[in-house]
Design a protein around this motif. Structure first.
Motif, short mmCIF file in Angstrom:
data_model
loop_
_atom_site.label_atom_id
_atom_site.label_comp_id
_atom_site.label_asym_id
_atom_site.label_seq_id
_atom_site.Cartn_x
_atom_site.Cartn_y
_atom_site.Cartn_z
N GLU A 1 2.09 1.81 -3.52
CA GLU A 1 0.97 2.27 -4.35
C GLU A 1 0.65 3.73 -4.04
OE1 GLU A 1 -1.76 -1.54 -5.56
OE2 GLU A 1 -2.21 -0.58 -3.64
N THR A 2 0.75 4.11 -2.78
CA THR A 2 0.45 5.49 -2.38
C THR A 2 1.44 6.47 -2.98
OG1 THR A 2 -0.54 4.76 -0.30
CG2 THR A 2 0.18 7.05 -0.42
N LEU B 1 -7.80 10.84 3.92
CA LEU B 1 -8.45 9.82 3.10
C LEU B 1 -9.96 10.03 3.04
CD1 LEU B 1 -6.46 6.70 4.35
CD2 LEU B 1 -6.19 7.88 2.16
N VAL C 1 4.98 11.17 3.28
CA VAL C 1 4.10 10.04 3.59
C VAL C 1 3.29 10.31 4.85
CG1 VAL C 1 4.09 7.61 4.33
CG2 VAL C 1 5.49 8.32 2.38
N LEU D 1 0.82 -1.21 0.00
CA LEU D 1 0.00 0.00 0.00
C LEU D 1 0.86 1.26 0.00
CD1 LEU D 1 -2.76 -1.10 2.53
CD2 LEU D 1 -3.00 -0.85 0.05
N ILE E 1 -0.38 11.44 4.76
CA ILE E 1 -1.47 10.54 4.38
C ILE E 1 -2.10 10.06 5.68
CG2 ILE E 1 -2.09 8.44 3.12
CD1 ILE E 1 -1.00 10.71 1.37
N SER F 1 1.04 6.50 -6.91
CA SER F 1 -0.23 7.02 -7.46
C SER F 1 -0.48 8.48 -7.11
CB SER F 1 -1.40 6.17 -6.97
OG SER F 1 -1.58 6.31 -5.57
N THR F 2 0.36 9.05 -6.24
CA THR F 2 0.18 10.46 -5.86
C THR F 2 1.40 11.31 -6.19
OG1 THR F 2 1.03 10.07 -3.62
CG2 THR F 2 -1.35 9.84 -3.94
N LEU G 1 -6.29 12.53 -3.83
CA LEU G 1 -5.99 11.12 -3.64
C LEU G 1 -6.97 10.28 -4.46
CD1 LEU G 1 -5.59 11.25 0.25
CD2 LEU G 1 -3.78 11.40 -1.47
N LEU H 1 -7.54 4.30 -4.03
CA LEU H 1 -6.50 4.31 -3.01
C LEU H 1 -7.10 4.63 -1.65
CD1 LEU H 1 -3.43 4.23 -2.29
CD2 LEU H 1 -3.43 6.73 -2.63
N CYS H 2 -8.00 5.60 -1.61
CA CYS H 2 -8.64 5.98 -0.34
C CYS H 2 -9.40 4.81 0.26
CB CYS H 2 -9.60 7.16 -0.56
SG CYS H 2 -8.77 8.72 -0.92
N LEU I 1 -6.85 2.21 1.63
CA LEU I 1 -6.13 2.65 2.82
C LEU I 1 -7.05 2.78 4.03
CD1 LEU I 1 -3.60 5.32 1.45
CD2 LEU I 1 -3.24 2.89 1.95
#
Length: 279
Positions: free
Chosen positions: A130-131, A150, A142, A127, A145, A134-135, A168, A172-173, A176
């Motif tokens: 991916e975070t 979220l 970090v 995750l 987040i 993707s952002t 976001l 992803l939201c 997470l």
């Protein structure tokens, strides 16, 4: 006498922190400064000393890019002390036309890293990658987040005296928030250690490196900032707007953003072949 002292270096470190420089940036500046001080060996930091150090680094085989990074740190320190006559010009480097293939993380390699983390039960690592990817956030961002971010679908990032808002992805939201619920994290940062503290830069690097072999991806390609580069290239292919990308990445200069968009040698070679100028 212009002697570099521990007190000066600590004051410089404090100033960098006070002006919201990222921890990694502060560490790099201070490491470069310590290298220069060690090279001086107690001698005075007189005008011309930095130029002599630059020549020394060239002789030692440092790359021009690395040398310039070190000189920027040194010049910043001299500026902080008011020793402007000790500053030195950086090396002139022609803008690179393409990036070395051995250093660029491809989309396929990224997907293999994600699958490797998932296959080994490293959900947090999966995750986290991916975070970042993707952002386009920095590893030092970090911590922004959070569960609250979220739920809003956006995060406010404060760094280097600037505040920017990043959106976001909905998927992803959802992922997470599900993870946070499972970890019983009702508020605050999502990515935490077992002790409930935020993940350090060093820990994130180490965890990413740990899945390289299983993912069959060269370790030299696997580090958080390469995920940010992959985001930048992918985002640009969709919007073709370098100014907008610079805003998303939090860059003050578009020239910095352009570095992220340099193609690989393979792509550059393909472009040359498509010109069909050889009969």
């Amino acid at each position: 006498m212009r002697q570099i002292t521990e007190e000066q270096m600590e004051a410089f470190r404090a100033r960098l922190r006070a002006t919201d420089h990222a921890p990694g940036t502060v560490a790099n500046y201070c490491r470069h400064l310590a290298c220069f001080a060690q090279w001086l060996g107690g001698r005075e930091a007189a005008p011309g000393a930095a130029a002599a150090w630059r020549s020394h680094l060239l002789e030692r085989g440092y790359t021009p890019g690395t040398i310039n990074t070190m000189l920027v740190s040194l010049n910043r320190f001299f500026g902080f002390l008011g020793w402007n006559d000790c500053q030195v010009k950086t090396l002139r480097i022609q803008r690179r036309l393409f990036r070395e293939d051995c250093k660029e993380l491809t989309r396929e390699e990224y997907q293999r890293l994600i699958k490797a983390a998932q296959a080994t039960g490293r959900e947090r690592l999966m995750l986290l990658m991916e975070t970042i990817c993707s952002t386009g956030i920095r590893v030092s961002e970090v911590k922004y987040i959070t569960v609250e971010a979220l739920k809003l679908g956006k995060a406010e990032i404060s760094l280097k005296g600037k505040i920017r808002t990043i959106l976001l992805p909905n998927k992803l939201c959802r992922k997470l928030l599900k993870y946070a619920k499972k970890q019983r994290t009702a508020s605050g940062e999502v990515f935490l250690t077992r002790n409930g503290t935020g993940l350090s830069r060093k820990q994130i690097w180490a965890e990413m490196k740990s899945v390289c072999e299983k993912a069959r991806v060269a370790a030299s390609k696997v580090f958080p900032h390469n995920l940010r580069h992959l985001f930048a290239r992918t985002f640009y292919k969709v919007c073709r707007d370098v100014a907008r990308l610079a805003d998303v990445l939090g860059h003050s200069s578009i020239e910095t953003t352009r570095i992220y968009l340099i193609s690989t040698g393979v792509e550059h070679q393909w472009q040359l072949e498509q010109m069909r100028l050889v009969s």
